[in-house]
Design an enzyme around this catalytic site. Structure first.
Site, PDB file in Angstrom:
ATOM      1  N   TYR A 254       0.846  -1.189   0.000  1.00 23.79           N
ATOM      2  CA  TYR A 254       0.000   0.000   0.000  1.00 23.79           C
ATOM      3  C   TYR A 254       0.886   1.245   0.000  1.00 23.79           C
ATOM      4  CZ  TYR A 254      -3.015   3.798   1.093  1.00 23.79           C
ATOM      5  OH  TYR A 254      -3.657   5.004   1.011  1.00 23.79           O
TER       6      TYR A 254
ATOM      7  N   HIS B  81      -2.835   0.936   6.718  1.00 25.92           N
ATOM      8  CA  HIS B  81      -4.025   0.795   5.882  1.00 25.92           C
ATOM      9  C   HIS B  81      -4.859  -0.449   6.191  1.00 25.92           C
ATOM     10  CE1 HIS B  81      -6.347   1.790   2.180  1.00 25.92           C
ATOM     11  NE2 HIS B  81      -5.946   2.994   2.544  1.00 25.92           N
TER      12      HIS B  81
END
Length: 444
Positions: free
Chosen positions: A200, A250
């Site tokens: 991410y 995340h």
């Protein structure tokens, strides 16, 4: 002239003042007539402006009043389900709002919130946000003031920000971070790609994927943890102690893994670690708080007070970073900031590319008026975006500066917006799937 006024003037001001009394009465009457002659503006039209000047789909609500030249804009951007916001505004909120006066912002917010019966969904909240922010814009234009003045004035001159440094390899991230530092940034979020996998914040160019039972993008939590911790170690060593480091997990780790990661990251003295848990796992924040002092930021996926209230009131996080339009706009976000201040929690509003410049101005305004401001996520505006949204917040030496014009200070060129329509994509702006080796889909 009323007897009480005449007696007062005779007693305390003498005959001279009494002689002038008719002038005072006439002045009062003129003020009363002027007040009656200027009724509050009423909502004449509610429309939606959609555009995609960069990768993200942006949605803005425009409210036009019955007074010539008086209108306002509000951010309603929900990129992942952008096509649903426009009908929510035009088919449901517009008929409800036409003819209402624009001077009752709180009343309109509450009545829109109740009108769907079921509450706190992202589509409804973004639609309401567009209306709410547009009404604040109108109020500022009427007053001839930027909105921060209507919310109590500045607590600071400008807004400290962090930039996004990323790269395939550790050295790429460090080089990117140094570019931000050279521009005056003192705070940098660092993300590194994961070889052969879907990390991410930074993708890795290597395509050799470890063996898996599927053909979807692959993620390995243990590999991500090791690589992220190594990244923080290298960045702290290479960038020094004066630069504040941030990192975004995340929500991709299990709760137990998240607790472990937060404990191990404590040694790197981060500014904050973002989103270590998903909204479904909020109870585990108690374990994180009991086990380490790593500063935690959370909230960009929140829609409901039931999500942020316990984290704030139990002091389980250090920074609340709600996506303002997801919460319903400027009005509820201001309340979140005030609640957080009472419990020592600072603000760090979500500020990625899928927030319109109107929404970014709302973020910066909240930053200026909130005593408990922490930091602001920064995303630059390209030339095409600035051609559509004229008056974006200005970045100088790592600080964002608010536009000093009335309202949000932003004008939208609708002809330019029409030149940047939503582009076709397989998922219409939605996110794809990422899976573990065995095929289990993960939260992201």
């Amino acid at each position: 002239m009323p007897i009480e006024r005449r007696d007062f003037l005779r007693t305390f001001a003498g005959a001279g003042a009494l002689a002038l009394a008719p002038r005072f009465v006439e002045a009062e009457a003129q003020v009363a007539r002027a007040t009656r002659a200027t009724p509050a503006p009423r909502i004449k039209d509610v429309s939606v402006i959609e555009c995609q000047p960069e990768g993200a789909r942006l949605t803005v609500v425009k409210i036009t009043t019955d007074q010539d030249g008086l209108y306002g804009y509000g951010c309603a951007t929900f990129t992942q389900r952008a096509d649903l916001v426009k009908p929510a505004v035009e088919k449901y909120l517009k008929p409800f709002l036409l003819g209402k006066t624009t001077d009752r912002i709180e009343d309109i917010w509450q009545s829109c919130y109740d009108s769907s019966y079921w509450k706190n969904g992202p589509v409804l909240n973004n639609a309401i946000s567009g209306v709410d922010q547009a009404l604040w814009d109108i109020k500022g234009r009427q007053a001839g003031m930027p909105i921060y003045q209507l919310a109590g004035g500045k607590c600071r001159e400008a807004v400290d920000c962090y930039g996004h440094a990323s790269g395939d390899e550790f050295e790429d991230v460090v080089a990117n971070a140094k570019q931000y530092i050279a521009q005056g940034f003192r705070n940098v979020r660092v993300q590194v790609g994961l070889p052969g996998m879907a990390g991410y914040g930074s993708q890795h160019k290597e395509n050799n994927r470890p063996k898996a039972l599927h053909d979807k993008p692959l993620f390995d939590p243990a590999a991500q943890m090791r690589r992220a911790l190594k990244l923080l170690e290298i960045c702290r060593r290479e960038l020094g102690d004066e630069i504040e480091l941030l990192h975004d997990m995340h929500e991709r780790l299990t709760p137990n893994e998240a607790v472990q990661f937060c404990k191990e990251a404590e040694q790197f003295r981060m500014f904050f670690l973002e989103d270590p848990l998903s909204p479904e796992d909020l109870g585990y924040f108690r374990q994180i708080r009991q086990n380490c002092a790593t500063p935690i930021a959370m909230g960009e996926l929140f829609n409901s007070p039931h999500e942020w209230q316990p984290l704030i009131t139990e002091q389980l996080i250090d920074y609340i970073r709600v996506h303002v339009s997801q919460a319903g706009g400027f009005s509820p976000a201001r309340k979140i900031a005030i609640l957080a201040e009472q419990f020592g929690v600072k603000t760090a509003w979500h500020g990625p590319g899928d927030v319109s410049p109107v929404g970014h101005m709302a973020n910066v305004t909240l930053d200026l008026v909130s005593y408990n401001f922490g930091i602001q996520e920064y995303s630059p505006f390209n030339e095409r975006t600035q051609a559509i949204f004229q008056g974006c917040p200005e970045m100088r030496d790592g600080y964002l500066w608010v536009n000093e014009k009335p309202g949000w200070g932003i004008e939208i060129d609708e002809k330019e917006a029409a030149k940047a329509p939503f582009t076709a994509s397989p998922l219409n702006g939605g996110w794809g799937e990422i899976r573990l080796r065995d095929g289990t889909v993960i939260k992201q």
